[in-house]
Motif scaffolding. Structure first.
Motif, PDB file in Angstrom:
ATOM      1  N   THR A 160      -9.165  -1.638   0.279  1.00  0.00           N
ATOM      2  CA  THR A 160      -8.673  -2.944  -0.146  1.00  0.00           C
ATOM      3  C   THR A 160      -8.872  -3.130  -1.641  1.00  0.00           C
ATOM      4  OG1 THR A 160      -9.101  -3.924   2.021  1.00  0.00           O
ATOM      5  CG2 THR A 160      -8.913  -5.435   0.166  1.00  0.00           C
ATOM      6  N   ASP A 161     -10.048  -2.776  -2.130  1.00  0.00           N
ATOM      7  CA  ASP A 161     -10.338  -2.944  -3.558  1.00  0.00           C
ATOM      8  C   ASP A 161      -9.419  -2.103  -4.428  1.00  0.00           C
ATOM      9  OD1 ASP A 161     -12.368  -4.625  -2.804  1.00  0.00           O
ATOM     10  OD2 ASP A 161     -14.003  -3.276  -3.379  1.00  0.00           O
ATOM     11  N   ASN A 162      -9.107  -0.896  -3.984  1.00  0.00           N
ATOM     12  CA  ASN A 162      -8.386   0.054  -4.836  1.00  0.00           C
ATOM     13  C   ASN A 162      -6.883   0.071  -4.632  1.00  0.00           C
ATOM     14  OD1 ASN A 162     -10.809   1.011  -6.003  1.00  0.00           O
ATOM     15  ND2 ASN A 162     -11.143   2.394  -4.273  1.00  0.00           N
ATOM     16  N   HIS A 163      -6.411  -0.365  -3.458  1.00  0.00           N
ATOM     17  CA  HIS A 163      -5.001  -0.148  -3.129  1.00  0.00           C
ATOM     18  C   HIS A 163      -4.271  -1.380  -2.596  1.00  0.00           C
ATOM     19  CE1 HIS A 163      -5.418   4.171  -3.761  1.00  0.00           C
ATOM     20  NE2 HIS A 163      -6.527   4.132  -3.043  1.00  0.00           N
ATOM     21  N   LYS A 164      -4.917  -2.539  -2.524  1.00  0.00           N
ATOM     22  CA  LYS A 164      -4.284  -3.758  -2.037  1.00  0.00           C
ATOM     23  C   LYS A 164      -3.720  -3.602  -0.626  1.00  0.00           C
ATOM     24  CE  LYS A 164      -3.267  -5.928  -6.465  1.00  0.00           C
ATOM     25  NZ  LYS A 164      -2.275  -6.656  -7.290  1.00  0.00           N
ATOM     26  N   VAL A 165      -4.526  -3.021   0.239  1.00  0.00           N
ATOM     27  CA  VAL A 165      -4.162  -2.910   1.651  1.00  0.00           C
ATOM     28  C   VAL A 165      -5.308  -3.451   2.489  1.00  0.00           C
ATOM     29  CG1 VAL A 165      -2.637  -0.931   1.328  1.00  0.00           C
ATOM     30  CG2 VAL A 165      -5.071  -0.548   1.847  1.00  0.00           C
TER      31      VAL A 165
END
Length: 212
Positions: A160-165
């Motif tokens: 979530t932090d790195n890829h907006k998923v």
């Protein structure tokens, strides 16, 4: 003290099996797994700390430092380490905080009187490099923790932090993930997810895990 997701993890200085630890400076740029156990020389706790040591490589891949704590003395911890290493066939490779004065247990609300009157319950805190609490879990004394689940949640948080998923129900590393609803810019979506996505609903867009 009630700690909630997103709160800054309270700092403290406490003795440990690897010398004095001040949480924030010890953590550095790492994530932290802070977990309490009820007591030294008890069966479930022995298996938990042994298994945590065996996961050293998995934690390192995720930039995570493990830190155990109970209200036992440093002398008790030091004696118990030998039992952990002998019965679990592993070298203990992370510190155990000696919280005899209950400083950490009080800061992190680890003593639940209606469960264990004077001992720490099986609490888990995952703390990110910004010192924010990202996960809390509490287990009963009779139930050993699922450390594979803890790793799964850390993987999800870092995605979530790195890829907006986000990750759907029962997600495992390598499964499809969900594009967060707040991401609506078409160019950014195409750049971030070049393999495309399946839109089951406007708010439910499945895409291959981007770091795979």
């Amino acid at each position: 003290m009630t700690l909630r997701l997103g709160d800054i993890a309270p700092d403290f200085t406490q003795e440990s099996t690897e010398g004095p630890i001040t949480l924030h400076s010890w953590a550095g740029n790492s994530w932290v797994l802070l977990f309490s156990h009820p007591a030294d020389f008890t069966p479930v706790c022995t298996t938990e700390l042994g298994f945590t040591a065996k996961l050293k490589g998995e934690f390192a891949k995720r930039n995570v430092k493990a830190l155990a704590v109970s209200v036992d003395s440093l002398e008790s911890h030091s004696r118990w380490v030998g039992d952990i290493e002998e019965t679990q066939d592993v070298k203990l490779n992370f510190p155990i905080l000696a919280d005899a004065d209950r400083k950490v247990a009080t800061l992190y609300d680890m003593i639940h009187p209606n469960s264990l009157a004077n001992l720490t319950v099986r609490t888990v805190f995952v703390i990110d490099p910004e010192r924010k609490i990202r996960l809390t879990l509490t287990y009963p004394a009779s139930t050993g923790r699922n450390f594979h689940e803890i790793l799964r949640v850390i993987d999800s948080l870092q995605l979530t932090d790195n890829h907006k998923v986000a990750t759907p129900a029962n997600w495992q590393d390598g499964d499809d993930v969900v594009i967060v609803p707040s991401l609506t810019d078409a160019e950014e979506i195409q750049r971030r997810f070049p393999r495309g996505y399946r839109a089951l609903r406007p708010y439910l867009r499945l895409t291959p895990q981007p770091n795979r």
